[in-house]
Design an enzyme around this catalytic site. Structure first.
Site, mmCIF file in Angstrom:
data_model
loop_
_atom_site.group_PDB
_atom_site.id
_atom_site.type_symbol
_atom_site.label_atom_id
_atom_site.label_comp_id
_atom_site.label_asym_id
_atom_site.label_seq_id
_atom_site.Cartn_x
_atom_site.Cartn_y
_atom_site.Cartn_z
ATOM 1 N N CYS A 60 0.814 -1.226 0.000
ATOM 2 C CA CYS A 60 0.000 0.000 0.000
ATOM 3 C C CYS A 60 0.845 1.272 0.000
ATOM 4 O O CYS A 60 0.339 2.351 -0.279
ATOM 5 C CB CYS A 60 -0.956 0.002 1.190
ATOM 6 S SG CYS A 60 -2.098 -1.379 1.140
ATOM 7 N N HIS A 101 -3.179 7.384 1.558
ATOM 8 C CA HIS A 101 -3.597 6.025 1.200
ATOM 9 C C HIS A 101 -4.939 5.765 1.870
ATOM 10 O O HIS A 101 -5.177 6.164 3.006
ATOM 11 C CB HIS A 101 -2.557 5.016 1.680
ATOM 12 C CG HIS A 101 -3.050 3.602 1.596
ATOM 13 N ND1 HIS A 101 -3.581 3.076 0.433
ATOM 14 C CD2 HIS A 101 -3.131 2.623 2.538
ATOM 15 C CE1 HIS A 101 -3.953 1.823 0.663
ATOM 16 N NE2 HIS A 101 -3.703 1.527 1.924
ATOM 17 N N ASN A 159 -10.013 -0.075 -0.367
ATOM 18 C CA ASN A 159 -8.548 0.016 -0.332
ATOM 19 C C ASN A 159 -8.001 -0.584 -1.630
ATOM 20 O O ASN A 159 -8.100 -1.793 -1.847
ATOM 21 C CB ASN A 159 -8.047 -0.750 0.898
ATOM 22 C CG ASN A 159 -6.530 -0.732 1.043
ATOM 23 O OD1 ASN A 159 -5.821 -0.379 0.114
ATOM 24 N ND2 ASN A 159 -6.051 -1.128 2.209
HETATM 25 O O1 UT7 Z 1 -3.703 -0.823 3.656
HETATM 26 C C1 UT7 Z 1 -2.786 -1.308 4.596
HETATM 27 C C2 UT7 Z 1 -3.071 -0.776 5.924
HETATM 28 N N1 UT7 Z 1 -4.277 -1.377 6.410
HETATM 29 C C3 UT7 Z 1 -4.765 -0.967 7.554
HETATM 30 O O2 UT7 Z 1 -4.217 -0.062 8.138
HETATM 31 C C4 UT7 Z 1 -5.983 -1.661 8.107
HETATM 32 C C5 UT7 Z 1 -6.062 -1.371 9.556
HETATM 33 N N2 UT7 Z 1 -7.125 -2.083 10.239
HETATM 34 C C6 UT7 Z 1 -8.444 -1.802 10.079
HETATM 35 O O3 UT7 Z 1 -8.803 -1.001 9.251
HETATM 36 C C7 UT7 Z 1 -9.425 -2.456 11.001
HETATM 37 O O4 UT7 Z 1 -8.740 -3.131 12.030
HETATM 38 C C8 UT7 Z 1 -10.393 -3.446 10.305
HETATM 39 C C9 UT7 Z 1 -11.380 -2.683 9.453
HETATM 40 C C10 UT7 Z 1 -9.591 -4.407 9.450
HETATM 41 C C11 UT7 Z 1 -11.189 -4.237 11.352
HETATM 42 O O5 UT7 Z 1 -11.877 -3.366 12.226
HETATM 43 P P1 UT7 Z 1 -11.818 -3.585 13.810
HETATM 44 O O6 UT7 Z 1 -12.680 -2.573 14.412
HETATM 45 O O7 UT7 Z 1 -10.360 -3.586 14.183
HETATM 46 O O8 UT7 Z 1 -12.489 -5.014 13.981
HETATM 47 P P2 UT7 Z 1 -11.870 -6.366 14.541
HETATM 48 O O9 UT7 Z 1 -10.944 -6.982 13.540
HETATM 49 O O10 UT7 Z 1 -11.334 -6.140 15.902
HETATM 50 O O11 UT7 Z 1 -13.185 -7.258 14.650
HETATM 51 C C12 UT7 Z 1 -14.271 -6.887 15.503
HETATM 52 C C13 UT7 Z 1 -15.369 -7.898 15.344
HETATM 53 C C14 UT7 Z 1 -14.891 -9.342 15.474
HETATM 54 O O12 UT7 Z 1 -15.912 -10.071 16.142
HETATM 55 P P3 UT7 Z 1 -15.768 -10.390 17.701
HETATM 56 O O13 UT7 Z 1 -14.514 -11.185 17.828
HETATM 57 O O14 UT7 Z 1 -15.709 -9.059 18.382
HETATM 58 O O15 UT7 Z 1 -17.023 -11.155 17.993
HETATM 59 C C15 UT7 Z 1 -14.812 -9.806 14.036
HETATM 60 O O16 UT7 Z 1 -15.022 -11.219 13.919
HETATM 61 O O17 UT7 Z 1 -15.947 -7.797 14.039
HETATM 62 C C16 UT7 Z 1 -15.983 -9.089 13.415
HETATM 63 N N3 UT7 Z 1 -15.821 -8.902 11.974
HETATM 64 C C17 UT7 Z 1 -16.840 -8.708 11.133
HETATM 65 N N4 UT7 Z 1 -18.174 -8.660 11.342
HETATM 66 C C18 UT7 Z 1 -18.950 -8.426 10.265
HETATM 67 C C19 UT7 Z 1 -14.658 -8.867 11.276
HETATM 68 N N5 UT7 Z 1 -14.937 -8.659 9.973
HETATM 69 C C20 UT7 Z 1 -16.280 -8.559 9.870
HETATM 70 C C21 UT7 Z 1 -17.149 -8.335 8.782
HETATM 71 N N6 UT7 Z 1 -18.473 -8.280 9.024
HETATM 72 N N7 UT7 Z 1 -16.705 -8.149 7.526
#
Ligand code: UT7
Length: 333
Positions: free
Chosen positions: A114, A260, A290
């Protein structure tokens, strides 16, 4: 005096096919509401089966060449920043070079995921300042959706396909021809600085579990999203300050941040840290998702063409991606 690198044109291309969050929710266990709340993404473009990264790159390049009003034969270096090359080799850049009908100059790909466009602009800047090139075509192009695991809802909802390009040309003084130096109406234009970083110890936060040497497969994207998010917020704030300090500029001097586009929450937090209104951050993540190395030139092209970015504006470009890699570029447009 060394030549000054000026960005003289830009262009972008998005595949026709659009996939909304609602479309995804029909295929996997997710919802429009979750994706919008956690990422700000509403939809993404996805390349057709027959459409390769080089096709997207070519379409963006042609628009940038037309915008720059140059001839293809003026280009002496083609750089493609991509994580999703058409083939393991040769480089996608040499394919684009052939598609453009060029038979001179040099062409190569670079891989910084990225951050690829920022790494690419730094290389373009260095080639021009050292007089190794006069006119560089730099393209960020991805068919990133090809390396997604469509069973992994935590990653497959985040990405899209697209391409953006710029033409960077050597200028003797970085000033408009019709405006004498020191007239008070003019400031040196062009790429003022680039800063690159990486920390390979953090490979495991974002990677692909395949590759020609290790597994003989292409592999799929794996991400520790929450940890990556924390690194993004810290590293991006640091590179912004680094870039401003190196140029003796203040946060208030920035006209537009062209970041980005990984997550709307990362963009908002960067704007808060810079004390810039969110409207000064060019945002496309809602419509493009992204697109990895393509996201900055896609956002840049949109804001140039709709008139937000004007001559003389100070632009801060920044990115963080797999590696981890991160960096910034300050440009006087
Ligand atoms: O381009 C390179 C750089 N990339 C980045 O910088 C990405 C950085 N990270 C992020 O943008 C975020 O961490 C994400 C968007 C990837 C994820 O968001 P989050 O708020 O950190 O969510 P999480 O991964 O902690 O997941 C929270 C909950 C989990 O459920 P539990 O364990 O709390 O029950 C996941 O299983 O959300 C669940 N979850 C989803 N639910 C519905 C994860 N993906 C999904 C989904 N739909 N697509």
């Amino acid at each position: 005096m060394s030549a000054k690198p000026l960005i003289i044109g830009c262009g972008s291309y998005l595949p026709d096919k659009i996939v909304t969050n609602y479309d995804l929710a029909e295929r996997i266990d997710t919802s429009h509401e979750w994706i919008v709340e956690r990422t700000g993404i509403h939809k993404r473009h996805i390349a057709d089966d027959g459409e390769n990264t080089s096709d997207l790159a070519l379409a963006a390049a042609q628009k940038a060449i037309a915008h720059a009003e140059i001839d293809v034969d003026d280009i002496d270096l083609v750089i493609v920043a991509t994580t999703t090359p058409d083939q393991t080799f040769p480089s996608t850049a040499t394919r684009v070079q052939a598609m453009l009908g060029m038979s001179n100059g040099a062409a190569f790909d670079i891989q910084a995921v990225c951050s690829g466009f920022i790494y690419g602009i730094s290389i373009a800047e260095a080639f021009i300042r050292s007089a190794q090139a006069k006119t560089v075509l730099l393209i960020g192009a991805e068919t990133f959706t090809r390396i997604l695991d469509w069973e992994d809802r935590a990653t497959c909802v985040l990405f899209g396909d697209g391409a953006g390009a710029v033409v960077v040309q050597a200028s003797t003084n970085g000033l408009d021809d019709d405006e004498p130096a020191g007239s008070g109406h003019n400031q040196e234009r062009g790429i003022l600085s680039t800063h690159l970083h990486s920390d390979g110890k953090l490979n495991d936060l974002l990677y692909v579990d395949g590759g020609p040497s290790s597994t003989k497969t292409v592999g799929h994207v794996r991400m520790l999203g929450r940890e990556l998010f924390r690194h993004a917020v810290v590293n991006l704030a640091a590179v912004v300050d680094e870039a401003l300090e190196a140029n003796g500029l203040e946060r208030d001097d920035i006209s537009w941040v062209v970041p980005h586009q990984a997550n709307k929450r990362i963009l908002d937090s960067t704007a808060r840290k810079l004390k810039l209104p969110a409207e000064r951050v060019v945002t496309t993540v809602d419509r493009h998702a992204n697109t990895s190395a393509a996201s900055i030139p896609l956002a840049l092209d949109e804001a140039v063409r709709d008139g937000r970015i004007k001559r003389g504006d100070l632009l801060l470009l920044e990115a963080m991606g797999g590696g981890l890699t991160w960096g910034s570029c300050l440009v006087r447009w």
